[in-house]
Design an enzyme around this catalytic site. Sequence first.
Site, PDB file in Angstrom:
ATOM      1  N   ARG A  49      -2.053   0.287   9.048  1.00 38.06           N
ATOM      2  CA  ARG A  49      -1.676  -0.894   8.201  1.00 38.06           C
ATOM      3  C   ARG A  49      -3.013  -1.401   7.544  1.00 38.06           C
ATOM      4  O   ARG A  49      -3.071  -1.985   6.418  1.00 38.06           O
ATOM      5  CB  ARG A  49      -1.259  -1.972   8.821  1.00 38.06           C
ATOM      6  N   HIS A  69      -4.494   0.745   4.738  1.00 39.00           N
ATOM      7  CA  HIS A  69      -3.395   0.389   3.515  1.00 39.00           C
ATOM      8  C   HIS A  69      -3.824  -0.790   2.677  1.00 39.00           C
ATOM      9  O   HIS A  69      -4.077  -0.744   1.291  1.00 39.00           O
ATOM     10  CB  HIS A  69      -1.993   0.442   4.069  1.00 39.00           C
ATOM     11  N   SER A 105       2.064   6.423  -0.101  1.00 39.89           N
ATOM     12  CA  SER A 105       0.948   5.708   0.298  1.00 39.89           C
ATOM     13  C   SER A 105       0.738   5.920   1.827  1.00 39.89           C
ATOM     14  O   SER A 105      -0.449   6.409   2.342  1.00 39.89           O
ATOM     15  CB  SER A 105       1.126   4.298   0.019  1.00 39.89           C
TER      16      SER A 105
END
Length: 220
Positions: free
Chosen positions: A47, A50, A24
Amino acid sequence: MADPTKPTRRYTYETDGTEIYRQSFATIRAESDLARFDDDAATVAVRMIHAAGDTGLAAHIQTHPRLVTAAREALNSGAPVFADATMIGTGITRARLPRDNDVICTLRDPRTPGLAKDWQTTRSAAAVSLWTDRLEGAVVAIGNAPTALFHLLELIADGGPRPAAIIGVPVGFIGAAESKEALRNNPWDVPWLIVEGRRGGSALAVSALNALARENELPA
């Protein structure tokens, strides 16, 4: 006899959690333009990307030059985190907080509805006024209500306490973009993070806060 709780595997997909995690973040770094971020800000941006599942988000994440330093120094000193939504408080990984920092959301405080009615504003905005006792030097995460961000800036403008850093990513069609621009242009040099435009939300606020809470590099 087949185990009824274990279905027959009918699709081909990755099942190793560690490998999913690695792939990912490798995908995010391969597909996102992170060149304008320094290493620490890039960690925060990754982050957030994601959490959103959207590599295009990188173009809209903007940070004050001192955002990462200011937020981490505050958290490391034990400063509380104030949130405009209970989802943020629930989503923060408490183990990442360096000093078991308090996470405070006053949206459900019994005083909030009365203040909102008296002031003819939203409960999210009224709840911000209940932060003042500990707001100085705190970290603020606003991911839901533009009115909360506007109210916070108005409180500061009136001489109220100044937080160490503000994650301002409220979501919506009315006031979201404008409140984030007001934060970006705040005249008190309070460090900030925004996502330009209408996009935002509690998940993005949480992902940014979790990245700021612990200094570590993400998988390549």
